[in-house]
Design a protein around this motif. Structure first.
Motif, PDB file in Angstrom:
ATOM      1  N   LEU A  44      -2.617   6.848 -16.792  1.00 43.06           N
ATOM      2  CA  LEU A  44      -2.843   7.778 -15.688  1.00 43.06           C
ATOM      3  C   LEU A  44      -3.270   6.972 -14.472  1.00 43.06           C
ATOM      4  O   LEU A  44      -4.203   6.169 -14.540  1.00 43.06           O
ATOM      5  N   TYR A  45      -2.573   7.165 -13.360  1.00 44.87           N
ATOM      6  CA  TYR A  45      -2.821   6.420 -12.128  1.00 44.87           C
ATOM      7  C   TYR A  45      -3.139   7.386 -10.995  1.00 44.87           C
ATOM      8  O   TYR A  45      -2.504   8.437 -10.884  1.00 44.87           O
ATOM      9  N   THR A  46      -4.092   7.015 -10.144  1.00 49.66           N
ATOM     10  CA  THR A  46      -4.358   7.784  -8.925  1.00 49.66           C
ATOM     11  C   THR A  46      -4.401   6.832  -7.739  1.00 49.66           C
ATOM     12  O   THR A  46      -4.658   5.639  -7.901  1.00 49.66           O
ATOM     13  N   GLY A  47      -4.165   7.379  -6.580  1.00 51.04           N
ATOM     14  CA  GLY A  47      -4.179   6.558  -5.376  1.00 51.04           C
ATOM     15  C   GLY A  47      -3.685   7.331  -4.185  1.00 51.04           C
ATOM     16  O   GLY A  47      -3.987   8.516  -4.039  1.00 51.04           O
ATOM     17  N   SER A  48      -2.876   6.645  -3.364  1.00 49.11           N
ATOM     18  CA  SER A  48      -2.443   7.295  -2.128  1.00 49.11           C
ATOM     19  C   SER A  48      -1.120   6.750  -1.631  1.00 49.11           C
ATOM     20  O   SER A  48      -0.667   5.683  -2.029  1.00 49.11           O
ATOM     21  N   ILE A  49      -0.537   7.531  -0.737  1.00 44.41           N
ATOM     22  CA  ILE A  49       0.656   7.166   0.009  1.00 44.41           C
ATOM     23  C   ILE A  49       0.186   6.961   1.449  1.00 44.41           C
ATOM     24  O   ILE A  49      -0.422   7.861   2.026  1.00 44.41           O
ATOM     25  N   ALA A  50       0.457   5.796   2.000  1.00 42.18           N
ATOM     26  CA  ALA A  50       0.098   5.537   3.403  1.00 42.18           C
ATOM     27  C   ALA A  50       1.382   5.420   4.208  1.00 42.18           C
ATOM     28  O   ALA A  50       2.262   4.633   3.876  1.00 42.18           O
ATOM     29  N   LEU A  51       1.496   6.254   5.266  1.00 39.52           N
ATOM     30  CA  LEU A  51       2.674   6.215   6.120  1.00 39.52           C
ATOM     31  C   LEU A  51       2.298   6.605   7.538  1.00 39.52           C
ATOM     32  O   LEU A  51       1.210   7.114   7.789  1.00 39.52           O
ATOM     33  N   THR A  52       3.200   6.348   8.457  1.00 44.59           N
ATOM     34  CA  THR A  52       2.984   6.701   9.854  1.00 44.59           C
ATOM     35  C   THR A  52       4.035   7.720  10.264  1.00 44.59           C
ATOM     36  O   THR A  52       5.228   7.497  10.088  1.00 44.59           O
ATOM     37  N   ASN A 157      13.698   8.909   6.086  1.00 41.50           N
ATOM     38  CA  ASN A 157      13.794   7.450   6.105  1.00 41.50           C
ATOM     39  C   ASN A 157      12.518   6.809   6.663  1.00 41.50           C
ATOM     40  O   ASN A 157      12.559   5.996   7.565  1.00 41.50           O
ATOM     41  N   THR A 158      11.370   7.185   6.103  1.00 37.14           N
ATOM     42  CA  THR A 158      10.074   6.723   6.590  1.00 37.14           C
ATOM     43  C   THR A 158       9.450   5.726   5.614  1.00 37.14           C
ATOM     44  O   THR A 158       9.246   6.057   4.444  1.00 37.14           O
ATOM     45  N   PRO A 159       9.144   4.505   6.065  1.00 38.60           N
ATOM     46  CA  PRO A 159       8.504   3.530   5.181  1.00 38.60           C
ATOM     47  C   PRO A 159       7.089   3.969   4.827  1.00 38.60           C
ATOM     48  O   PRO A 159       6.380   4.558   5.655  1.00 38.60           O
TER      49      PRO A 159
END
Length: 170
Positions: A44-52, A157-159
């Motif tokens: 089980l993994y938790t975390g985040s997505i960081a984008l602009t 198409n967002t990095p």
């Protein structure tokens, strides 16, 4: 003197056999490499997505349930929350994913997340996140860091960078 040489030769032979046996592999016919890979990656993994988006830096929580699908291939459920519950779907999860893992290089390739945000069934939001990354096993926990391309009804198409830490075994 003959008995002394016989005794020395016997001792040398026994020592050699003992060393040979102790240095040989204890192969039980099982596939230990695959078991290690599964135990290392599954969990089980938790975390985040960081984008602009539109000049604003955004961090979105996420979690994954990672299961071994076959040798060095993993799949599971994606949630856009830290709590392994869907945020944006009437489904049991916000999407599904799969990736390939190379235990020698610790690289993750062919990482594909299929999202299906359908809180409003008449207006579903589907998309695909694709990328690659690594599994960092240094320290106290495994950590997945992936460079992803996010493409869904909200962005095109967002990095993004996905950073997840393993919080427990399955």
């Amino acid at each position: 003197m003959a008995n002394s040489n016989l005794l020395k030769n016997t001792f040398t032979l026994i020592t050699f056999i003992f060393l040979l046996i102790s240095c040989s592999s204890s192969d039980d016919g099982g596939d230990d490499d695959n078991e290690t890979t599964a135990n290392t990656v599954e969990g089980l993994y938790t975390g985040s997505i960081a984008l602009t988006i539109n000049g604003d830096d955004i961090t979105v929580p996420m979690s994954l349930i990672v299961n071994m699908a076959s040798t060095n291939k993993f799949a599971g459920d994606f949630f856009e929350t830290n709590g392994f519950t869907p945020c944006c779907s009437s489904n049991p999860q916000d999407g599904t994913f799969n990736f390939d893992y190379n235990p020698e290089t610790m690289s993750i390739t062919n990482f594909v997340i299929q999202v299906n945000f359908n809180i409003v069934p008449e207006n579903p939001c589907t998309g695909t996140y694709t990328g690659s990354g690594t599994l960092d096993t240094s320290g106290n926990a495994n950590r997945i860091v992936a460079q992803m391309n996010v493409d869904d009804c909200n962005v095109s198409n967002t990095p993004a960078v996905f950073t997840l830490t393993k919080i427990s075994e399955l």
